[in-house]
Scaffold this active site. Sequence first.
Site, mmCIF file in Angstrom:
data_model
loop_
_atom_site.group_PDB
_atom_site.id
_atom_site.type_symbol
_atom_site.label_atom_id
_atom_site.label_comp_id
_atom_site.label_asym_id
_atom_site.label_seq_id
_atom_site.Cartn_x
_atom_site.Cartn_y
_atom_site.Cartn_z
ATOM 1 N N LYS A 85 39.598 27.701 5.854
ATOM 2 C CA LYS A 85 40.005 28.927 6.642
ATOM 3 C C LYS A 85 39.603 30.194 5.656
ATOM 4 O O LYS A 85 39.658 30.042 4.477
ATOM 5 C CB LYS A 85 41.378 28.952 7.023
ATOM 6 C CG LYS A 85 41.589 30.239 7.909
ATOM 7 C CD LYS A 85 43.310 30.346 8.426
ATOM 8 C CE LYS A 85 43.580 31.475 9.220
ATOM 9 N NZ LYS A 85 44.863 31.385 9.591
ATOM 10 N N SER A 145 49.682 29.547 13.650
ATOM 11 C CA SER A 145 48.282 29.344 13.647
ATOM 12 C C SER A 145 47.624 28.384 12.950
ATOM 13 O O SER A 145 46.463 28.282 12.747
ATOM 14 C CB SER A 145 47.741 30.634 12.607
ATOM 15 O OG SER A 145 47.923 31.911 13.201
ATOM 16 N N SER A 168 45.457 31.911 14.450
ATOM 17 C CA SER A 168 44.210 32.621 13.697
ATOM 18 C C SER A 168 43.478 31.679 13.063
ATOM 19 O O SER A 168 42.238 31.802 12.854
ATOM 20 C CB SER A 168 44.781 33.470 12.698
ATOM 21 O OG SER A 168 45.257 32.772 11.657
#
Length: 525
Positions: free
Chosen positions: A110, A210, A186
């Site tokens: 990420k 997330s 997210s």
Amino acid sequence: MIKTKVFCLLVVLTLGFYSCKEQKTAQTDNKAIELSELTISDIHNAYEEGSFNSEQLVQAYVERIKDFDGTINAITIINPQALQVAEALDKEYKETGTLRPLHGIPIIVKDNINTAGLPTTAGSLALKDFIPEEDAFIIKKLVEAGAIIIAKSNMAEWAFSPMHTESSTAGTTRNPYNTDYVPAGSSGGTGASIASNFGTIGLGTDTGNSIRGPSSHNSLVGFRTTLGLVSRSAIVPLYLRNDVVGPMCRTVEDATKVLEIIAGYDSDDPLTKNSEGKIPTSYTQFLKKDALVGARIGVLRELSDNDPDPEIKTLFEQSLSELDSLGATVVDSVVIPDFASLKENQWCAPFREDVEGFLANYVKNDSIKTIEDIIKAGSTSEFAKERLLRNAEHTGRWEDSEIPCLDAYTDTRRIAFREAIENVMDSLELDAIVYPSWNNPPARIDHFQEEYLGDNNQVISPHTGQPAFTVPMGFTAKNLPAGLQFLGRMYDEPILIGLAYSYEQGTKHRKTPNLQKAPTNGKLD
């Protein structure tokens, strides 16, 4: 954005494909590597048998990203050094005959986790030029174990949105199972890319949803571990009091192997001191297909029956039957005393303190030191702009600023909530509590705010600090995935691993999305 990604691929092509002494393709003995649903064990078996090597595997994944990510938009950058790293690992294996735990395993990271030599932007214009000089603590551990960072993934800007994945640096990520829908946020880029078989394993972060939200929406396994088990240092924070980093994978076994590497004390993250003496010598020893036999699983109807979508309700009731058929005793239902009041007034907003600390410690740019500097840098996302302004104005507890915002081990409200849950678990001798990760299917991208419904991830574990794992539990009629969540006591990862693995192996709900190739004028061509 398009030009940036074209450049990234060209770098890979130039440094990787054409610098090799032999012009290799992603094929071995004229047979393409079948990437779909490859696991760590599959790959290591192939290395041992000589079916393919790390370099060929990385190249195959890069070609798959090129073919399909134009439709999904999950990847922000391909690592131009990935083939070089793979070549070195192949040489090491040839010389030693020994595979490290994650030897030659491509990982997607990420875009808020520091990776040396690759941008870490958190999806923002303020950090678009930030390239860390050093890996985050957990990245160092993964690289030492042999993992190859193949790419970084898109995210909701500053990790603000559990609803969707939109950033100023890369745009909007789509759900590979139905591209009109969100992959959640997210960590939607990691979720969509691992679901799409762009890499073997993935990393996400979870402040409230997330890891588990995108995992649920993308038919993945997502581990939100006990707060304090895994280091968060050198990761762009949202709210450090809640933040967790963890694996997002296609199987429980792969997620467990990632956790086995990243768990442990880090002096740069004091919260991990709490994990000392609580980590087993091996987590993989708990991967037992019969772990549900004799287990006691509680059903938290206060979450599962909170206005669920009919299809999700049907899938959840089916999952309870499956748990029963796999040998568990399903205790239906479990009542937590004062649950409604205990879950209130848990949220605090220390974004200013946390992100400004990250800027000072890692970015070290005089023009980007405060939230005001971030706001000045701008954003293409109206959602992110609004959240930045909100977090600039509010820094304490959302409902009662007189109560200090402390960590999961010292905050009185958090402790009371956790104790109420664990006391009931103890009294009923429960191994875990279950509920749907979301009571509703993914929202349409164009309606992500009004259709954001049923997010159960936010309610318990971000505040109590307890571990919560999501595992695929099926699909709706529109081919949209849903997830079953297992909640455990603090540091009960061994139990949750067994239960999640047993459920996964007994149901096999995950399936691969039917991706369409990107058009020839797509972003990576």
